[in-house]
Design a protein around this motif. Structure first.
Motif, PDB file in Angstrom:
ATOM      1  N   ARG A 268       3.341  48.654 -34.345  1.00  0.00           N
ATOM      2  CA  ARG A 268       3.271  49.514 -34.386  1.00  0.00           C
ATOM      3  C   ARG A 268       4.007  50.614 -33.045  1.00  0.00           C
ATOM      4  NH1 ARG A 268      -2.939  51.032 -36.605  1.00  0.00           N
ATOM      5  NH2 ARG A 268      -3.302  49.528 -36.976  1.00  0.00           N
ATOM      6  N   ARG A 269       4.589  51.336 -33.418  1.00  0.00           N
ATOM      7  CA  ARG A 269       5.382  52.188 -32.682  1.00  0.00           C
ATOM      8  C   ARG A 269       4.172  53.337 -32.168  1.00  0.00           C
ATOM      9  NH1 ARG A 269      10.302  52.823 -31.330  1.00  0.00           N
ATOM     10  NH2 ARG A 269      11.339  54.004 -30.246  1.00  0.00           N
ATOM     11  N   LEU A 270       4.764  52.899 -30.492  1.00  0.00           N
ATOM     12  CA  LEU A 270       3.712  53.655 -30.030  1.00  0.00           C
ATOM     13  C   LEU A 270       4.429  55.438 -28.920  1.00  0.00           C
ATOM     14  CD1 LEU A 270       1.341  54.222 -27.845  1.00  0.00           C
ATOM     15  CD2 LEU A 270       1.749  52.393 -26.059  1.00  0.00           C
ATOM     16  N   TYR A 271       3.072  55.974 -29.484  1.00  0.00           N
ATOM     17  CA  TYR A 271       4.108  57.494 -28.687  1.00  0.00           C
ATOM     18  C   TYR A 271       2.751  57.749 -28.193  1.00  0.00           C
ATOM     19  CZ  TYR A 271       7.159  57.431 -33.079  1.00  0.00           C
ATOM     20  OH  TYR A 271       7.772  57.204 -33.669  1.00  0.00           O
ATOM     21  N   ILE A 272       3.391  58.604 -26.594  1.00  0.00           N
ATOM     22  CA  ILE A 272       3.159  58.758 -25.689  1.00  0.00           C
ATOM     23  C   ILE A 272       3.123  60.046 -25.734  1.00  0.00           C
ATOM     24  CG2 ILE A 272       2.581  58.091 -23.393  1.00  0.00           C
ATOM     25  CD1 ILE A 272       3.243  55.259 -23.821  1.00  0.00           C
TER      26      ILE A 272
END
Length: 292
Positions: A140-144
């Motif tokens: 899963r790509r993680l965005y912050i």
């Protein structure tokens, strides 16, 4: 009837006493949590009708939570709603009016210690572990992203998570650029978001957009709860009040650091390999001084 914990929100009390509620009481509790705190701000007759239960059911449930009756329960919800919108000036005035005659250092230390205790005592291990697995999943790509004040927390989270795992993106502080990030988000990706009072409309709009795209949301908020709570897969409430016109990020940072450590352990030894490769790159750039 239990003794009412004045430090706990109504939401926290519901979660604490939920196992002891009857099916009809749980129905009202669920309706309230789904639209918190608005679903409990009308008369007892109206809130019961909206939830599809009887008024006596509501009355019994609020007493199980430790309230003397529905008026006290209603007042507590109104107090939480008012606290959500309090700005720096009012926060400072509130503390000044109640400040004991001790040095500010002592009052700060006591407030921060209490915040830490309350924050960690309200975290269920299963919820923490679930969020950890989500943030550690490199599939899963993680965005912050953070807000006006919490953008610093977002930057801190990005610096660490990017070293622990691949596929991490830090959204800029300009909300005008956020649709560009959303464009590339895929179902199953994750958004880590920080939102404390006074909650930011742009963050809520972002959460609504990513939710429509099937993106999971992990939310760090305060004890009252950002509106994003209704959209989040995992919500963590951090106590933030201190003797100041500003809220504190100490408990939020402590929880974040705990989760960073947990994600690191979840991904070990892959994380160790990334650390070693990162150190090799730092050596090539002579970024850090060598003392030997």
């Amino acid at each position: 009837m239990t003794n009412l914990d004045s430090s706990a929100s109504v939401r926290a009390l519901i979660r604490q006493h939920y196992p002891a509620l009857t099916p009809s009481e749980r129905k009202f509790a669920d309706a309230l949590l789904d639209n918190y705190p608005a679903a409990g701000l009308a008369s007892i007759t109206i809130v019961a009708s909206n939830a599809g239960v009887s008024s006596p059911t509501v009355a019994r449930m609020v007493k199980k939570l430790g309230f003397k009756g529905y008026p006290e329960f209603h007042k507590a919800l109104l107090g939480e709603l008012e606290a959500k919108g309090v700005g720096p000036t009012q926060r400072r005035d509130n503390w000044s009016a109640e400040a004991p005659e001790t040095h500010l250092l002592n009052r700060f230390a006591q407030a921060v210690t209490t915040n830490l205790q309350l924050t960690f005592s309200h975290i269920e291990t299963a919820r923490f572990d679930g969020a950890t697995r989500l943030l550690a999943d490199a599939e899963r790509r993680l965005y912050i992203v953070g807000g006006r004040i919490t953008q610093a927390l977002g930057d801190y989270a990005f610096t660490h998570f990017q070293a622990v795992r691949p596929g991490v993106t830090h959204l800029t502080s300009s909300s005008g650029t956020w649709p560009h990030y959303v464009l590339d988000m895929q179902p199953g990706d994750t958004l880590l978001i920080f939102d404390i009072r006074r909650y930011e409309t742009n963050l809520l709009r972002l959460a609504e957009m990513v939710k429509q795209r099937g993106v999971a949301i992990v939310l760090f908020t305060d004890q009252w709860g950002s509106p994003i709570s209704s959209l989040a897969d995992f919500t963590f409430h951090c106590w933030v009040e201190i003797p100041s016109g500003w809220d504190s990020n100490v408990s939020t940072m402590m929880l974040l650091e705990t989760m960073i450590a947990a994600v690191q352990e979840e991904r070990w030894p892959e994380a160790r390999e990334r650390y070693e490769r990162l150190d090799e790159l730092f050596d090539m750039t002579h970024f850090f001084r060598k003392f030997t």
